[in-house]
Design a protein around this motif. Structure first.
Motif, short mmCIF file in Angstrom:
data_model
loop_
_atom_site.label_atom_id
_atom_site.label_comp_id
_atom_site.label_asym_id
_atom_site.label_seq_id
_atom_site.Cartn_x
_atom_site.Cartn_y
_atom_site.Cartn_z
N GLU A 188 5.98 -18.95 -5.03
CA GLU A 188 6.69 -19.29 -3.80
C GLU A 188 8.15 -19.64 -4.05
O GLU A 188 9.03 -19.30 -3.26
N GLY A 189 8.43 -20.32 -5.17
CA GLY A 189 9.80 -20.68 -5.49
C GLY A 189 10.69 -19.47 -5.70
O GLY A 189 11.87 -19.47 -5.29
N ASP A 190 10.15 -18.42 -6.31
CA ASP A 190 10.92 -17.20 -6.52
C ASP A 190 11.29 -16.55 -5.18
O ASP A 190 12.42 -16.08 -4.99
N LEU A 191 10.32 -16.50 -4.28
CA LEU A 191 10.60 -15.93 -2.97
C LEU A 191 11.61 -16.76 -2.20
O LEU A 191 12.49 -16.23 -1.53
N LEU A 192 11.48 -18.08 -2.31
CA LEU A 192 12.40 -18.97 -1.60
C LEU A 192 13.84 -18.71 -2.03
O LEU A 192 14.74 -18.65 -1.19
N ARG A 193 14.06 -18.54 -3.32
CA ARG A 193 15.43 -18.30 -3.81
C ARG A 193 15.99 -16.98 -3.28
O ARG A 193 17.20 -16.84 -3.13
N LYS A 194 15.12 -16.02 -2.99
CA LYS A 194 15.59 -14.72 -2.51
C LYS A 194 15.88 -14.73 -1.01
O LYS A 194 16.78 -14.01 -0.54
N ASN B 196 4.76 -20.06 5.41
CA ASN B 196 4.96 -18.62 5.39
C ASN B 196 5.13 -18.09 3.98
O ASN B 196 4.69 -16.98 3.66
N LEU B 197 5.80 -18.85 3.12
CA LEU B 197 5.96 -18.43 1.73
C LEU B 197 4.59 -18.33 1.04
O LEU B 197 4.33 -17.38 0.29
N THR B 198 3.73 -19.27 1.31
CA THR B 198 2.39 -19.25 0.72
C THR B 198 1.59 -18.07 1.23
O THR B 198 0.88 -17.40 0.47
N ILE B 199 1.69 -17.81 2.54
CA ILE B 199 0.98 -16.67 3.13
C ILE B 199 1.45 -15.36 2.49
O ILE B 199 0.65 -14.49 2.13
N ALA B 200 2.77 -15.21 2.34
CA ALA B 200 3.32 -13.99 1.75
C ALA B 200 2.85 -13.81 0.31
O ALA B 200 2.45 -12.71 -0.09
N ALA C 270 0.82 -1.21 0.00
CA ALA C 270 0.00 0.00 0.00
C ALA C 270 0.86 1.26 0.00
O ALA C 270 0.45 2.31 -0.51
N LEU C 271 2.08 1.17 0.55
CA LEU C 271 2.99 2.31 0.57
C LEU C 271 3.78 2.46 -0.72
O LEU C 271 4.53 3.42 -0.87
N GLY C 272 3.63 1.52 -1.63
CA GLY C 272 4.28 1.64 -2.93
C GLY C 272 5.38 0.64 -3.20
O GLY C 272 6.01 0.67 -4.26
N PHE C 273 5.64 -0.27 -2.26
CA PHE C 273 6.65 -1.31 -2.48
C PHE C 273 6.16 -2.29 -3.55
O PHE C 273 4.95 -2.55 -3.65
N SER C 274 7.09 -2.82 -4.32
CA SER C 274 6.71 -3.88 -5.25
C SER C 274 6.30 -5.10 -4.45
O SER C 274 6.80 -5.32 -3.34
N PRO C 275 5.39 -5.92 -4.97
CA PRO C 275 4.94 -7.10 -4.22
C PRO C 275 6.08 -8.02 -3.79
O PRO C 275 6.10 -8.51 -2.66
N VAL C 276 7.05 -8.24 -4.68
CA VAL C 276 8.16 -9.13 -4.34
C VAL C 276 8.99 -8.56 -3.20
O VAL C 276 9.32 -9.24 -2.23
N LYS C 277 9.33 -7.26 -3.32
CA LYS C 277 10.16 -6.65 -2.27
C LYS C 277 9.42 -6.62 -0.94
O LYS C 277 10.01 -6.87 0.12
#
Length: 538
Positions: free
Chosen positions: A503-509, A489-493, A147-154
Motif C-alpha cells: 500500500e505504501g508503494d501505491l500511496l507514493r505514486k 481504497n489502497l488496500t482494496i487495490a 487480465a489485459l496484460g497491465f502490470s499489477p502496479v500500473k
C-alpha cells in the motif's frame, strides 16, 4: 424542547469548538494514526458524540439517542439499500459468467492499452461507481486491466486515479443525497453546484491516465480520444446533475464518455508493437481471444441497460409523482430540537421514500436481471444474502458515521465548530475542499465525509457570508480527490491485483496526483466564491 447552545464551555466559542470536535478527532485519530478498522472507529466516535452532546451541550440523553437512531436509519435506508442492491446485480453477472463476457467485449474495443485504460478504468469504472461505489470500481477495474496484460502496479494506480470525477455522484448519487440530508439544503441545488465543479476534473483525468500508462508518448499520441472522452463525460455529468437527476449523472457520463471515445478514429487504430511491449508488462489472460455469441454479449450488457431504462422512466414527471406517493413522512419520536434562535430543526420530521429511491429502483432492475440472465430464484436470493454479509462492516461503518453526524448536528456540536471555523472568512472557500479531501482520505467514503463535515461547512459559510451551497458542494468535490489515497481504497487495490503489503508503494505514486488535482479544485471553489468564476453557479 431542546435549544442548541453555541458556547456551553465557559461561555467560550473556542473552548466549546475544541470540545465539540472530540468525536471527529476520535474517529480521525483511530483511523489515521492507530489504523483501527473503520466500523470500530465509527462506533467509538458515535459514543463520544453522544457523551459530548449529553454531558457538555446539555441535550437530554433520550433525545441524543433518538438523533443517533435517526441517522442510523438513514444510513440503512436509503443509503446502504442502494449499495446492497447494486452489488447484488454485479454478483449475479459474475455468477453467470456474463461479467467475463463483458470484460472480453471491452478488450476487443481496442488493442491499444492507453485506450483500454480509458474504456475500463475511466468509463466502465464510472459506471461501477454509479451503481455501487465503496471500492468496487477500483477492485473490478484493476483485475480487468491485469487480465489485459497491465502490470499489477500500473493497473492499480490507473484505477485509483480514475476513481475521482464520478465519486460525488456514486452509488446512485448517495454522497450528494447524504449531503443534502445533513445540511437541510435542497438536493437539486446541491447536485447542481457539485455538477459545476467535478465535471472540470473529468476534463483533466483522462489526460492524466494516458500519461500514467505511457508517459509523454501516450499523451502525444492519444490526447485527442482522451480529451473527447473527458469533454463528453463532463458535459453529460453537468447536464444530468443540473437538469435531469443526480442519480443518473454518472451513468449518463460514463456512457457518453465511452461513446465519444470509440467515435474518435485514432482510438480504433491498432497500437504499435513498441507501445504494447513497453506498456503491457504483465501476463495477458488466456481467455481474451474467445469469441462470445452475440446474444450472450447483449445479455452481459443487459443489467446496466435495465438500470438506465428504469431510472430514466422514473424521472418522467407523471411516473415520478406516482412513485412519490408511497413516501411516508412522520414526526420522529422522542426528538424535539431547535437551533440557537429557537427555530425547529428539520430532523424533527423524517421522510421515508419507500419506492422513489435509488435502492428500490435498482432492486427492480435486479429482478429483471434475474430473468434476463436466467438466474434461479433461490440462487438470486442467496446472492442477495451473500451481498449483505459481504457488506456487513460497510453497513456498520455507514450507519455509525451517519448516527454520529446526526448527533453532532442536532446537539449543536457541528454548529459550534462551524461558527468557530467561520473566522477564516473569505479564505474558507479555498480551505473547504481540503476538509472534504481529508475526510475521504481518512474514512475512504465521500458519503461519510459529507455526513461528518457537511453541516459544519454550511454553518461556517453562513457565518462568513459565503454561499452555503458552494461550500457544501466543495466538501464533496474536494472529497473525491482523497479517495485514491484512502487506506481503504489502497488496500482494496492491492488485494485485487496481488500486491498485499504494498500500500505504501501505491500511496507514493498516487499522492502527487491527489494533491495536484486538489489544488485545482481549491482554486475553482475560490474562484466560484468571487466574481471571477461566480457566474458558474446556478
Amino acid at each position: 424542547m431542546y435549544v442548541q447552545q453555541l458556547e456551553p464551555v465557559a461561555d467560550s466559542l473556542a473552548l466549546s469548538a475544541l470540545v465539540a470536535a472530540l468525536p471527529l478527532a476520535t474517529v480521525l485519530i483511530l483511523l489515521g494514526a492507530l489504523r483501527m478498522k473503520a466500523h470500530r472507529a465509527g462506533v467509538i466516535g458515535l459514543a463520544v458524540a453522544v457523551l459530548v452532546g449529553w454531558l457538555v451541550f446539555g441535550m437530554p440523553l433520550g433525545q441524543t439517542l433518538s438523533a443517533g437512531a435517526q441517522g442510523a436509519l438513514f444510513g440503512l435506508f436509503p443509503i446502504m439499500w442502494i449499495v446492497v442492491n447494486a452489488l447484488w446485480v454485479y454478483r449475479m453477472t459474475v455468477r453467470t459468467q456474463h461479467f467475463d463476457i463483458l470484460r472480453r467485449s471491452f478488450g476487443r474495443l481496442s488493442d491499444d492499452p492507453r485506450i483500454q485504460a480509458l474504456v475500463i478504468a475511466f468509463c466502465f469504472g464510472a459506471l461501477l461507481e454509479a451503481l455501487a461505489g465503496f471500492g468496487a470500481p477500483v477492485a473490478i477495474c484493476s483485475v480487468m486491466l491485469v487480465a489485459l496484460g497491465f502490470s499489477p502496479v500500473k493497473a492499480a494506480v490507473v484505477s485509483l486515479v480514475a476513481n475521482t470525477a464520478p465519486v460525488a455522484f456514486g452509488a446512485m448519487g448517495t454522497p450528494v443525497v447524504t449531503l443534502a440530508q445533513v445540511t437541510d439544503l435542497p438536493l437539486d441545488t446541491v447536485a447542481s453546484v457539485v455538477g459545476r465543479q467535478t465535471p472540470l476534473l473529468a476534463l483533466v483525468v483522462p489526460l492524466v491516465l494516458v500519461w500514467l500508462v505511457d508517459g509523454r508518448r501516450g499523451l502525444r499520441e492519444t490526447w485527442a480520444p482522451a480529451l473527447a472522452c473527458g469533454v463528453a463525460f463532463a458535459a453529460a455529468q453537468f447536464l444530468a446533475a443540473n437538469y435531469v437527476s443526480a442519480q443518473l449523472a454518472d451513468i449518463g457520463a460514463a456512457l457518453a464518455g465511452a461513446a465519444a471515445l470509440v467515435a474518435v478514429p485514432s482510438a480504433r487504430r491498432p497500437a504499435a508493437e513498441p507501445v504494447r511491449a513497453a506498456v503491457l508488462t504483465g501476463v495477458r489472460s488466456e481467455d481474451l481471444d474467445r469469441e462470445d455469441p452475440r446474444p450472450e454479449v447483449l445479455r452481459a450488457y443487459a443489467p446496466y441497460a435495465l438500470i438506465v431504462v428504469i431510472f430514466s422512466i422514473a424521472q418522467i414527471p407523471p411516473v415520478k409523482e406516482t412513485l412519490a406517493r408511497a413516501t411516508r413522512v412522520f414526526d420522529w419520536p422522542f426528538l424535539d430540537a431547535a437551533d440557537p434562535d429557537g427555530n425547529r430543526v428539520g430532523a424533527n420530521v423524517f421522510s421515508l421514500p419507500l419506492v422513489a429511491t435509488g435502492g428500490t429502483l435498482v432492486l427492480l432492475a435486479g429482478l429483471f436481471t434475474v430473468v434476463v440472465l436466467g438466474v434461479r430464484a433461490g440462487d438470486a436470493a442467496r446472492e442477495w444474502a451473500a451481498t449483505v454479509y459481504e457488506l456487513r462492516y460497510a453497513i456498520l461503518t455507514v450507519t455509525s458515521v451517519l448516527a454520529l453526524a446526526y448527533v453532532m448536528n442536532l446537539s449543536g456540536q457541528a454548529g459550534t465548530i462551524g461558527h468557530f471555523v467561520a473566522a477564516a472568512g473569505a479564505g474558507l472557500a479555498f480551505l473547504s475542499p481540503i476538509l472534504g479531501w481529508f475526510g475521504v482520505a481518512v474514512s475512504g467514503s465521500d458519503t461519510s465525509a459529507n455526513a461528518l463535515f457537511g453541516a459544519l461547512q454550511v454553518t461556517a459559510a453562513a457565518q462568513s457570508g459565503l454561499s452555503p451551497e458552494l461550500l457544501a458542494a466543495a466538501n464533496s468535490s474536494g472529497g473525491v480527490l482523497g479517495k485514491m489515497i484512502s487506506p481503504q481504497n489502497l488496500t482494496i487495490a492491492c488485494a485485487a491485483v496481488g500486491l498485499a503489503g504494498k500500500e505504501g508503494d501505491l500511496l507514493r505514486k498516487v499522492l502527487p496526483w491527489s494533491l495536484a488535482l486538489l489544488l485545482v479544485m481549491c482554486l475553482i471553489v475560490l474562484g466560484q466564491s468571487t466574481a471571477v468564476l461566480g457566474w458558474m453557479l446556478p
